[in-house]
Design an enzyme around this catalytic site. Structure first.
Site, PDB file in Angstrom:
ATOM      1  N   TYR A  54      39.535  32.566  26.004  1.00 44.56           N
ATOM      2  CA  TYR A  54      38.375  32.939  26.792  1.00 44.56           C
ATOM      3  C   TYR A  54      38.057  31.867  27.821  1.00 44.56           C
ATOM      4  O   TYR A  54      38.630  30.775  27.786  1.00 44.56           O
ATOM      5  CB  TYR A  54      37.153  33.186  25.888  1.00 44.56           C
ATOM      6  CG  TYR A  54      36.514  31.934  25.342  1.00 44.56           C
ATOM      7  CD1 TYR A  54      37.124  31.200  24.325  1.00 44.56           C
ATOM      8  CD2 TYR A  54      35.300  31.460  25.849  1.00 44.56           C
ATOM      9  CE1 TYR A  54      36.538  30.040  23.837  1.00 44.56           C
ATOM     10  CE2 TYR A  54      34.716  30.307  25.356  1.00 44.56           C
ATOM     11  CZ  TYR A  54      35.337  29.605  24.347  1.00 44.56           C
ATOM     12  OH  TYR A  54      34.763  28.462  23.869  1.00 44.56           O
ATOM     13  N   ARG A 111      43.134  27.095  33.967  1.00 46.98           N
ATOM     14  CA  ARG A 111      43.138  26.783  32.539  1.00 46.98           C
ATOM     15  C   ARG A 111      43.365  28.039  31.702  1.00 46.98           C
ATOM     16  O   ARG A 111      44.065  28.000  30.678  1.00 46.98           O
ATOM     17  CB  ARG A 111      41.825  26.100  32.129  1.00 46.98           C
ATOM     18  CG  ARG A 111      41.847  25.661  30.661  1.00 46.98           C
ATOM     19  CD  ARG A 111      40.611  24.869  30.271  1.00 46.98           C
ATOM     20  NE  ARG A 111      39.404  25.676  30.363  1.00 46.98           N
ATOM     21  CZ  ARG A 111      38.169  25.197  30.245  1.00 46.98           C
ATOM     22  NH1 ARG A 111      37.976  23.892  30.044  1.00 46.98           N
ATOM     23  NH2 ARG A 111      37.121  25.986  30.340  1.00 46.98           N
ATOM     24  N   ARG A 137      47.974  45.788  11.651  1.00 45.80           N
ATOM     25  CA  ARG A 137      47.810  44.382  11.262  1.00 45.80           C
ATOM     26  C   ARG A 137      49.053  43.778  10.620  1.00 45.80           C
ATOM     27  O   ARG A 137      49.374  44.063   9.454  1.00 45.80           O
ATOM     28  CB  ARG A 137      46.605  44.250  10.318  1.00 45.80           C
ATOM     29  CG  ARG A 137      46.238  42.797  10.018  1.00 45.80           C
ATOM     30  CD  ARG A 137      45.035  42.678   9.097  1.00 45.80           C
ATOM     31  NE  ARG A 137      44.749  41.294   8.779  1.00 45.80           N
ATOM     32  CZ  ARG A 137      45.410  40.584   7.878  1.00 45.80           C
ATOM     33  NH1 ARG A 137      46.371  41.142   7.161  1.00 45.80           N
ATOM     34  NH2 ARG A 137      45.121  39.311   7.669  1.00 45.80           N
ATOM     35  N   LYS A 173      41.921  27.121  24.823  1.00 44.19           N
ATOM     36  CA  LYS A 173      40.551  27.647  24.680  1.00 44.19           C
ATOM     37  C   LYS A 173      40.585  28.979  23.941  1.00 44.19           C
ATOM     38  O   LYS A 173      40.423  30.046  24.539  1.00 44.19           O
ATOM     39  CB  LYS A 173      39.893  27.775  26.060  1.00 44.19           C
ATOM     40  CG  LYS A 173      38.366  27.847  26.007  1.00 44.19           C
ATOM     41  CD  LYS A 173      37.766  27.584  27.367  1.00 44.19           C
ATOM     42  CE  LYS A 173      36.284  27.927  27.434  1.00 44.19           C
ATOM     43  NZ  LYS A 173      35.426  27.095  26.595  1.00 44.19           N
ATOM     44  N   GLU A 179      34.701  15.399  20.893  1.00 47.94           N
ATOM     45  CA  GLU A 179      33.954  16.054  21.979  1.00 47.94           C
ATOM     46  C   GLU A 179      32.770  16.781  21.347  1.00 47.94           C
ATOM     47  O   GLU A 179      32.578  16.710  20.138  1.00 47.94           O
ATOM     48  CB  GLU A 179      34.854  17.034  22.735  1.00 47.94           C
ATOM     49  CG  GLU A 179      35.439  18.143  21.868  1.00 47.94           C
ATOM     50  CD  GLU A 179      36.362  19.092  22.624  1.00 47.94           C
ATOM     51  OE1 GLU A 179      36.174  19.276  23.840  1.00 47.94           O
ATOM     52  OE2 GLU A 179      37.262  19.663  21.979  1.00 47.94           O
ATOM     53  N   LEU A 227      39.339  19.939  24.380  1.00 49.89           N
ATOM     54  CA  LEU A 227      39.517  20.856  25.499  1.00 49.89           C
ATOM     55  C   LEU A 227      39.331  20.045  26.781  1.00 49.89           C
ATOM     56  O   LEU A 227      38.362  19.293  26.910  1.00 49.89           O
ATOM     57  CB  LEU A 227      38.477  21.979  25.437  1.00 49.89           C
ATOM     58  CG  LEU A 227      38.662  23.030  26.538  1.00 49.89           C
ATOM     59  CD1 LEU A 227      39.867  23.916  26.215  1.00 49.89           C
ATOM     60  CD2 LEU A 227      37.424  23.875  26.705  1.00 49.89           C
TER      61      LEU A 227
END
Ligand code: PLP
Length: 285
Positions: free
Chosen positions: A31, A50, A98, A146, A179, A204
């Site tokens: 995302y 990114r 799945r 991310k 972070e 990140l």
């Protein structure tokens, strides 16, 4: 409200993806969050670069070109009449029966949501400074991607909320701050040197972080790329977080201990004002 879901703009209440979407079952997706300031995107290019890197690292197909993606984001923002806020976009490997390995011939799922945001609240936080707590960093080994696997971040942010803090600073096994749960962490030493970690797999690489680094360089500020401990942060002159929706916010207490004089400092105030100016110039209708 209108959401974008796989090629269509649909009413928010009816916007959904399949129950077997791999984002839902495996957190197999990535995302981005891009700020919208006065009708324009902030650092859009950096976020899209990114995004493509995150997709490539996970071998998820790009749903469309960067240019087409920008159009979808702009249209999502426009249809929601958001002039100040953010746009969230998520791309997953898609929906399939799945099974753990990647499915064959499945198109990625791509959704986008726009929301309003009151930048005055951020400015008030910046003027006051915010509290942060520390929390163990229990995330996986590829925090540079991310992904939507945000449970450790949600647990840390909940702990911060329950302590009345704005952010949780994640701490690795050696006692170093990696972070924030949804931001990059910085300190300013007594000699006005900025300290922030190198962008390794442990964090990140923030788009706001990169922009702040560039602004700091132009300002002639020294930067050290290295980890710092909780004790070093508590003994620092100033500290702050950076992220797309926070911009630059001073952290004035860490686990209840005041940083510097316990109020916002001049270096962080300067960096915020430089970033605000940068965000304004990058706003295009
Ligand atoms: N670090 C983490 C873990 C994040 O989730 C975020 C943003 O959400 C950031 C850093 C800041 O990145 P950016 O400046 O690109 O928003």
């Amino acid at each position: 409200r209108i959401a974008y879901v796989n090629g269509q703009y649909v009413p928010y209440a009816q916007a959904g993806v399949h129950v077997e979407d791999r984002g839902f079952q495996f957190a197999d997706g990535v995302y981005e969050v891009v700020a919208v300031k006065d009708g324009g995107f902030v650092d859009l290019e950096g976020h899209l670069v990114r995004l493509e890197r995150s997709l490539d690292e996970l071998r998820i197909d790009r749903p469309m070109s960067r240019a087409a993606l920008s159009v979808v984001l702009a249209e999502t923002v426009r249809r929601n009449r958001v002039r100040n806020g953010s746009v969230y976009l998520q791309i997953t490997r898609g929906a399939a029966r799945r099974e753990f390995p990647f499915p064959d011939g499945v198109a990625p799922t791509f959704v986008a949501i726009a929301r309003h945001l009151d930048w005055a609240k951020g400015a008030a936080n910046a003027a006051r400074g915010v509290a942060a707590i520390t929390h163990p960093d229990i995330r996986w080994g590829r925090c540079d991607i991310k992904t939507v696997g945000l449970l450790p971040a949600a647990l840390a942010k909940q702990a911060a909320k329950e302590s009345g803090a704005y952010e949780a600073w994640l701490v690795d096994d050696q006692g170093f701050v990696t972070e924030g749960s949804s931001s990059n962490a910085w300190i300013v030493t007594k000699d006005n040197v900025l300290v922030t970690r190198k962008p390794t797999h442990e964090i990140l690489s923030g788009i706001t972080r990169s922009a702040v680094l560039e602004l700091a360089k132009r300002e002639g500020l020294k930067v050290e790329f290295r980890p710092f401990t909780v004790a070093e942060a508590q003994a620092a002159k100033e500290a702050f977080v950076s992220s797309a929706t926070s911009f630059v916010i001073p952290v004035v207490t860490l686990d209840g201990k005041p940083i510097g004089n316990g109020g916002p400092g001049v270096v962080v105030a300067r960096l915020r004002s430089l970033y605000e100016a940068h965000a304004a110039t990058h706003s295009t209708d």
